[in-house]
Design a protein around this motif. Sequence first.
Motif, PDB file in Angstrom:
ATOM      1  N   VAL A  69      29.363  36.254  46.739  1.00  0.00           N
ATOM      2  CA  VAL A  69      30.329  37.262  47.163  1.00  0.00           C
ATOM      3  C   VAL A  69      29.615  38.610  47.125  1.00  0.00           C
ATOM      4  O   VAL A  69      28.943  38.923  46.140  1.00  0.00           O
ATOM      5  CB  VAL A  69      31.558  37.290  46.238  1.00  0.00           C
ATOM      6  CG1 VAL A  69      32.493  38.436  46.601  1.00  0.00           C
ATOM      7  CG2 VAL A  69      32.297  35.959  46.285  1.00  0.00           C
ATOM      8  N   ARG A  70      29.764  39.385  48.159  1.00  0.00           N
ATOM      9  CA  ARG A  70      29.138  40.708  48.210  1.00  0.00           C
ATOM     10  C   ARG A  70      30.202  41.749  47.881  1.00  0.00           C
ATOM     11  O   ARG A  70      31.063  42.046  48.706  1.00  0.00           O
ATOM     12  CB  ARG A  70      28.509  40.961  49.573  1.00  0.00           C
ATOM     13  CG  ARG A  70      27.333  40.024  49.856  1.00  0.00           C
ATOM     14  CD  ARG A  70      26.675  40.315  51.183  1.00  0.00           C
ATOM     15  NE  ARG A  70      26.167  41.679  51.238  1.00  0.00           N
ATOM     16  CZ  ARG A  70      25.552  42.202  52.303  1.00  0.00           C
ATOM     17  NH1 ARG A  70      25.391  41.471  53.384  1.00  0.00           N
ATOM     18  NH2 ARG A  70      25.120  43.447  52.275  1.00  0.00           N
ATOM     19  N   ALA A 105      28.032  35.511  42.002  1.00  0.00           N
ATOM     20  CA  ALA A 105      28.078  34.070  42.248  1.00  0.00           C
ATOM     21  C   ALA A 105      28.489  33.337  40.978  1.00  0.00           C
ATOM     22  O   ALA A 105      28.348  33.848  39.857  1.00  0.00           O
ATOM     23  CB  ALA A 105      26.715  33.562  42.716  1.00  0.00           C
ATOM     24  N   HIS A 106      29.002  32.143  41.171  1.00  0.00           N
ATOM     25  CA  HIS A 106      29.190  31.224  40.050  1.00  0.00           C
ATOM     26  C   HIS A 106      27.807  30.710  39.660  1.00  0.00           C
ATOM     27  O   HIS A 106      26.994  30.371  40.522  1.00  0.00           O
ATOM     28  CB  HIS A 106      30.096  30.070  40.470  1.00  0.00           C
ATOM     29  CG  HIS A 106      30.620  29.261  39.323  1.00  0.00           C
ATOM     30  ND1 HIS A 106      29.812  28.547  38.471  1.00  0.00           N
ATOM     31  CD2 HIS A 106      31.898  29.082  38.870  1.00  0.00           C
ATOM     32  CE1 HIS A 106      30.550  27.939  37.557  1.00  0.00           C
ATOM     33  NE2 HIS A 106      31.817  28.254  37.771  1.00  0.00           N
ATOM     34  N   ARG A 107      27.536  30.676  38.379  1.00  0.00           N
ATOM     35  CA  ARG A 107      26.208  30.248  37.935  1.00  0.00           C
ATOM     36  C   ARG A 107      25.879  28.847  38.451  1.00  0.00           C
ATOM     37  O   ARG A 107      24.732  28.574  38.813  1.00  0.00           O
ATOM     38  CB  ARG A 107      26.123  30.285  36.410  1.00  0.00           C
ATOM     39  CG  ARG A 107      26.325  31.662  35.800  1.00  0.00           C
ATOM     40  CD  ARG A 107      26.127  31.647  34.297  1.00  0.00           C
ATOM     41  NE  ARG A 107      24.719  31.576  33.959  1.00  0.00           N
ATOM     42  CZ  ARG A 107      23.948  32.633  33.715  1.00  0.00           C
ATOM     43  NH1 ARG A 107      24.459  33.855  33.793  1.00  0.00           N
ATOM     44  NH2 ARG A 107      22.684  32.486  33.409  1.00  0.00           N
ATOM     45  N   ALA A 108      26.850  27.951  38.456  1.00  0.00           N
ATOM     46  CA  ALA A 108      26.590  26.588  38.926  1.00  0.00           C
ATOM     47  C   ALA A 108      26.250  26.573  40.417  1.00  0.00           C
ATOM     48  O   ALA A 108      25.422  25.769  40.864  1.00  0.00           O
ATOM     49  CB  ALA A 108      27.801  25.701  38.649  1.00  0.00           C
ATOM     50  N   GLY A 184      36.185  33.328  31.232  1.00  0.00           N
ATOM     51  CA  GLY A 184      37.013  32.347  31.917  1.00  0.00           C
ATOM     52  C   GLY A 184      37.005  32.555  33.412  1.00  0.00           C
ATOM     53  O   GLY A 184      36.445  33.530  33.942  1.00  0.00           O
ATOM     54  N   LEU A 185      37.623  31.610  34.121  1.00  0.00           N
ATOM     55  CA  LEU A 185      37.766  31.643  35.573  1.00  0.00           C
ATOM     56  C   LEU A 185      39.235  31.446  35.912  1.00  0.00           C
ATOM     57  O   LEU A 185      39.913  30.585  35.336  1.00  0.00           O
ATOM     58  CB  LEU A 185      36.945  30.534  36.227  1.00  0.00           C
ATOM     59  CG  LEU A 185      35.417  30.649  36.124  1.00  0.00           C
ATOM     60  CD1 LEU A 185      34.768  29.316  36.465  1.00  0.00           C
ATOM     61  CD2 LEU A 185      34.908  31.742  37.058  1.00  0.00           C
ATOM     62  N   ARG A 219      37.221  32.469  45.806  1.00  0.00           N
ATOM     63  CA  ARG A 219      38.265  31.527  45.401  1.00  0.00           C
ATOM     64  C   ARG A 219      38.579  31.641  43.908  1.00  0.00           C
ATOM     65  O   ARG A 219      39.651  31.228  43.473  1.00  0.00           O
ATOM     66  CB  ARG A 219      37.841  30.096  45.728  1.00  0.00           C
ATOM     67  CG  ARG A 219      37.702  29.812  47.220  1.00  0.00           C
ATOM     68  CD  ARG A 219      37.407  28.346  47.490  1.00  0.00           C
ATOM     69  NE  ARG A 219      36.175  27.914  46.845  1.00  0.00           N
ATOM     70  CZ  ARG A 219      34.968  28.074  47.362  1.00  0.00           C
ATOM     71  NH1 ARG A 219      34.822  28.692  48.523  1.00  0.00           N
ATOM     72  NH2 ARG A 219      33.895  27.644  46.720  1.00  0.00           N
ATOM     73  N   LEU A 220      37.624  32.156  43.140  1.00  0.00           N
ATOM     74  CA  LEU A 220      37.795  32.261  41.696  1.00  0.00           C
ATOM     75  C   LEU A 220      37.510  33.685  41.248  1.00  0.00           C
ATOM     76  O   LEU A 220      36.643  34.366  41.801  1.00  0.00           O
ATOM     77  CB  LEU A 220      36.842  31.306  40.966  1.00  0.00           C
ATOM     78  CG  LEU A 220      37.041  29.812  41.177  1.00  0.00           C
ATOM     79  CD1 LEU A 220      35.894  29.029  40.543  1.00  0.00           C
ATOM     80  CD2 LEU A 220      38.377  29.347  40.599  1.00  0.00           C
ATOM     81  N   MET A 221      38.234  34.100  40.223  1.00  0.00           N
ATOM     82  CA  MET A 221      37.953  35.370  39.560  1.00  0.00           C
ATOM     83  C   MET A 221      37.284  35.065  38.229  1.00  0.00           C
ATOM     84  O   MET A 221      37.828  34.334  37.387  1.00  0.00           O
ATOM     85  CB  MET A 221      39.240  36.151  39.318  1.00  0.00           C
ATOM     86  CG  MET A 221      39.014  37.486  38.604  1.00  0.00           C
ATOM     87  SD  MET A 221      38.157  38.690  39.638  1.00  0.00           S
ATOM     88  CE  MET A 221      39.479  39.121  40.785  1.00  0.00           C
ATOM     89  N   ASN A 222      36.101  35.606  38.044  1.00  0.00           N
ATOM     90  CA  ASN A 222      35.377  35.475  36.781  1.00  0.00           C
ATOM     91  C   ASN A 222      35.699  36.680  35.903  1.00  0.00           C
ATOM     92  O   ASN A 222      35.759  37.810  36.387  1.00  0.00           O
ATOM     93  CB  ASN A 222      33.878  35.422  37.069  1.00  0.00           C
ATOM     94  CG  ASN A 222      33.044  35.472  35.802  1.00  0.00           C
ATOM     95  OD1 ASN A 222      32.980  34.509  35.054  1.00  0.00           O
ATOM     96  ND2 ASN A 222      32.397  36.606  35.552  1.00  0.00           N
ATOM     97  N   PHE A 223      35.912  36.431  34.608  1.00  0.00           N
ATOM     98  CA  PHE A 223      36.080  37.561  33.702  1.00  0.00           C
ATOM     99  C   PHE A 223      35.306  37.320  32.412  1.00  0.00           C
ATOM    100  O   PHE A 223      35.081  36.180  31.989  1.00  0.00           O
ATOM    101  CB  PHE A 223      37.563  37.833  33.379  1.00  0.00           C
ATOM    102  CG  PHE A 223      38.206  36.824  32.464  1.00  0.00           C
ATOM    103  CD1 PHE A 223      38.047  36.890  31.081  1.00  0.00           C
ATOM    104  CD2 PHE A 223      38.992  35.810  32.990  1.00  0.00           C
ATOM    105  CE1 PHE A 223      38.646  35.968  30.246  1.00  0.00           C
ATOM    106  CE2 PHE A 223      39.594  34.875  32.158  1.00  0.00           C
ATOM    107  CZ  PHE A 223      39.421  34.953  30.779  1.00  0.00           C
ATOM    108  N   VAL A 224      34.882  38.409  31.800  1.00  0.00           N
ATOM    109  CA  VAL A 224      34.274  38.403  30.468  1.00  0.00           C
ATOM    110  C   VAL A 224      34.924  39.539  29.691  1.00  0.00           C
ATOM    111  O   VAL A 224      34.910  40.689  30.142  1.00  0.00           O
ATOM    112  CB  VAL A 224      32.744  38.600  30.511  1.00  0.00           C
ATOM    113  CG1 VAL A 224      32.167  38.537  29.107  1.00  0.00           C
ATOM    114  CG2 VAL A 224      32.085  37.575  31.407  1.00  0.00           C
TER     115      VAL A 224
END
Length: 399
Positions: A69-70, A105-108, A184-185, A219-224
């Motif tokens: 995602v940019r 990006a998602h790490r996977a 989490g995602l 499609r996913l929101m990553n948070f820390v």
Amino acid sequence: MRGLRVGVIGAGIGGLSAALSLLAVGCDVQVYERSAALGEVGAGVQVSPNASRILHHLGLAGELARVGVRPLALHQRRWDDGRTLLRTPLGEPLEDRFGFPHYQAHRADLLAVLAAAVPAERIHLGHRLTGFQENRDRVRLRFAGRDDAEVDVLVGADGIHSDVREALFGPERPRFTGCIAYRGLVPAERLCHLDIEVTAQVFMGPGRHFVNYYVSGKRLMNFVAIVEQDSWARESWTDRGEVADALTAFAGWHPQVQGMLSAVDETFVWALFDRPPLAHWSRGRVTLLGDACHAMLPFMAQGAAQAIEDGATLATCLAGGAEPPAALREYERLRLPRASRMQALSSANKTRFHLPDGPEQQARDEAMAAGATDWSYDVVAWIYDHDAANPVPDGGTPR
């Protein structure tokens, strides 16, 4: 040195990107991974221009565009009312300035892109290194229940708990930083009512901060969510956390923060440990790469990018014609100061992000508004302009 046999221990982002850089200069690379399957713990990863430059040159631009995602901007905000403290463009303006894009990006997903680019026969799963012995012109590797292997150069890319590092320099004594992180995602469709922009957001507040950004094609929101805490014993990415605890820790914060935490099904919690920079990374024909030698706190979003840089510089040094021990000394000379500087800045950001409301916080906010702190283009140019395949000794940028 074409045909130089290089063994890479660890098939994470650092190990696989190093393998690609080494293959590109003609090395005979074999990657050994202790797990029975490739996988990546964690969630989001930032691929800034200093790293995307390398991955594009390795032919991965199309795949990065597909999985990444940019973001439009880095948006640093106040914890309670969401007031903008600094908004730095990350889309086309950033690419125009530094020549390469910034991806989230998602790490996977990133790991899968790297793994698909390495010939399958060069990745050896289920190979747990139990020891190695360096002779005059080679290194013999021993694996649990597997045949030995011989290489000309051994690279420890085996992460924060590196067996190669411990064999070279003895056990580490990491220091707990006083911070834990919930991560989490959240499926993006659950967050439509929050009207969250496609940016990398950092909400800063007393004793804690919250980072979020889209991954996996939005499609996913990553948070820390980072919280200060007095003590912690374990250092793990996979301990389950309680969503209720995270919500309590961020009570009173901006509605977007509360909304994301309320929408998550599960969260994981890990403690943040700090490590002083190593004095050396290499000994003879053995060296280290990525978290194995410069694990850093996630407050500059440079952990993966620095590992990718390591692999590019290592390949350049090994392709330069010197004998491997001399090439590894040059690699260390070029990389260690830059990575150590990044470690120090990442640690310092913990204090800057977590200032209590008051005079220091107000001075910080004024400096951010004036563009005199991190993430203004001029300040981060030494990071983003760097070409790790053509490095300079001070870790900066050739001019």
